[in-house]
Design an enzyme around this catalytic site. Sequence first.
Site, PDB file in Angstrom:
ATOM      1  N   ASP A 155     -12.108  -7.766  43.028  1.00  0.00           N
ATOM      2  CA  ASP A 155     -11.130  -8.411  42.160  1.00  0.00           C
ATOM      3  C   ASP A 155     -10.209  -7.409  41.467  1.00  0.00           C
ATOM      4  O   ASP A 155      -9.829  -7.578  40.327  1.00  0.00           O
ATOM      5  CB  ASP A 155     -11.843  -9.276  41.117  1.00  0.00           C
ATOM      6  N   GLU A 164       0.811  -1.219   0.000  1.00  0.00           N
ATOM      7  CA  GLU A 164       0.000   0.000   0.000  1.00  0.00           C
ATOM      8  C   GLU A 164       0.843   1.268   0.000  1.00  0.00           C
ATOM      9  O   GLU A 164       0.526   2.225  -0.705  1.00  0.00           O
ATOM     10  CB  GLU A 164      -0.913   0.013   1.223  1.00  0.00           C
ATOM     11  N   ASP A 165       1.925   1.273   0.780  1.00  0.00           N
ATOM     12  CA  ASP A 165       2.641   2.527   1.030  1.00  0.00           C
ATOM     13  C   ASP A 165       3.949   2.682   0.263  1.00  0.00           C
ATOM     14  O   ASP A 165       4.614   3.705   0.401  1.00  0.00           O
ATOM     15  CB  ASP A 165       2.929   2.664   2.535  1.00  0.00           C
TER      16      ASP A 165
END
Length: 717
Positions: free
Chosen positions: A260, A76-77
């Site tokens: 808890d 993509e880049d």
Amino acid sequence: MLRQVELVERVLSYDPQADEDLLNRAYVFTVKTHGSQIRASGDPYFSHPIEVAGILTELKLDTATIITALLHDTIEDTVATHDEIQQIFGSEIATLVDGVTKLSQLELQSDRTKQAENFSKLLVAMSNDIRVLLVKLADRLHNMRTLHFIKKPEKRLRIATETMEIYAPLAERIGIQNFRDELEDLAFVELNNEARRSILRRLEYLRTEGEDLVEKIVSSLKDDLSEAGFQAEVSGREKRPYSIWRKMEKNNVAFEQLSDIIAFRIIVSTVEQCYHVLGNLHAKYAMVPGRFKDYISTPKRNNYRSLHTTIIGPERQRIEVQIRTREMHETNEYGVAAHWQYKQEIGDAVIEGQQYRWLRELLEILEEASDPDEFLEHTKLNMYQDQVFCFSPKGDLISLPAGSSPVDFAYAVHTQVGDTCVGSKVNGRMAPLRTVLHNGDQVEILRSKNQTPSPTWESFVVSGKARSAIRRFIRHQQRDQYVELGQSIAEKAFRTEGKPFTEKALAPVQKVWGLDSIEDVYYSLGDGTHTGRQLLEIVFPGEKKNLDDKDILALKKSKPAKRSKDRHAVPIKGLIPGMAMHLAGCCHPLPGDRIVGIVTTGKGVTIHTIHCDTLEQFAEVPERWLDVSWQTEGHESEQLIGRMNVVMANEPGALSSITSTIAANNGNINNLVISNRSEDFFEMRIDVQVRDVKHLTNIMAALRADPVISSVERATN
């Protein structure tokens, strides 16, 4: 940032057979292709894929997954291509990289739509190989760790919201608790940092006040178990701020009321020892009622297994204790990654076994959703809710979202079971379909091949799978009915002009209205977007249309016998609420009444009795009037609503007398409202399920014969 040699050594430490040369080439390739690209933090862009790969080495994943992490942004880049990656690194890695690549390059309407599109594509990709999701989660985790470098607040908020709503639940569903906890906490910083800081201050205060309290409790538990002859590993772990905040919100309690905040884990060798340790703790310390959960016999949907109990433990503190085996602990912490076996050759059967049921359900929702936003809505429903465990009559365990009904149960078993559901038995007793199920309920679904999903089910189902299946049926059924109704309207319009009807004549209409097919023309007529008169104006331009106010007057004066045999009247059939035809709630028409239809844009046709006062509102729009008739054949068993106004004496047994009379005449009371009361009389409105006008008239006659009844009239408006 991890250096090349450090990354390779990490992989070799748990997988000595890893392809060292290929790892080195992938590291160099990502540094070279990303080149001088810079992240918002100012770091070189290639530091991101390297850190993502480093995160995945903590899960001890195979070489192909680590290389995929290194290359996941290259297509993509950068100038790198799918073919180039396939040539250098092989088809398996190329396919994985392609699956992780941010897939949507489309010009879409909104960020939400884009998010939904990308998420649906991600699910399709990971359905073939769940390693796609593992890389995507690691990618999101590193992006969240560096989120504070993004300058635009609205962008940070969008990414944090997406992480909280989608990626954290996905990490939880595949059992990678560390990923989920950190993703939630990093998103919490952006979404509600003030609340997070408040919880951190309280945790710091507890640490200061308690000093070595955790060590004391761990030491006491170890001594107790050692005396009982158990070799166990005991540890205490403080919960993350978001987990604490979520419990405070869910249970509507203050910070001090939580038991808890620090969970103590006991790890033993076998399942039998888990239960023996539990018995030992309950024998020595007081158990807090309602706080025991057995996730060993009934695992969570992500295969989480453990015993949870809350006790008044050592140092007189209320503490949560989790008991599990080492194998359970690995699965609970690392989920699907704990069992991943791509280091060796594995068969298709093993790969299929890795595909969790919930993933297949999400893919079914994807197939049934009409648009990406609807898919995203149902998927969130499916991922985000707590669970309830129910059993089939054969003892099969079905896990459902909290608040589920027998309809949700039916769809969880199979879509076809849900579609044909007519009733249910819960723990052996008949129960309404909207009954809320509880843990341990045994549910039996009653089916009929003639049944179809009811649109009313959507108001009480909670699971994404059930809701999407119901909506899909309604959407398809509604279109079919609109098309059928529209065709009847078109044929009737031609008959009023004395013209022969042919679909070929509708071609100009399709063009003028900008529709794709003749079926779309029918749909447009059926849902009221266009009228029969508008259609005629296109097909026969310049000719005077026959339907006018005089026709409406004639319609009102026509005799029922004549109109019931009118070939031109559109037949009423398939009266399913929310579909093409609706019975008006103002006059409650029944078979045998003289009726007329009013076409409303987007809603189809509403059926009124011919003398309904509401019709006066449509006197100026004759094109909206539609001559309709009851279709009597094949619908004798349908039950419609007849409404009566009843005045009865105020005396003991009067109401019992009314209900008995109605039941004796095969009527079923649907609703009863007392509208006025005095010392002597009650006025009430009663809705009764009946077959037709004759059935309602018989019931009214029987009521008038009852001495407690002063008057009975049919309510027409």
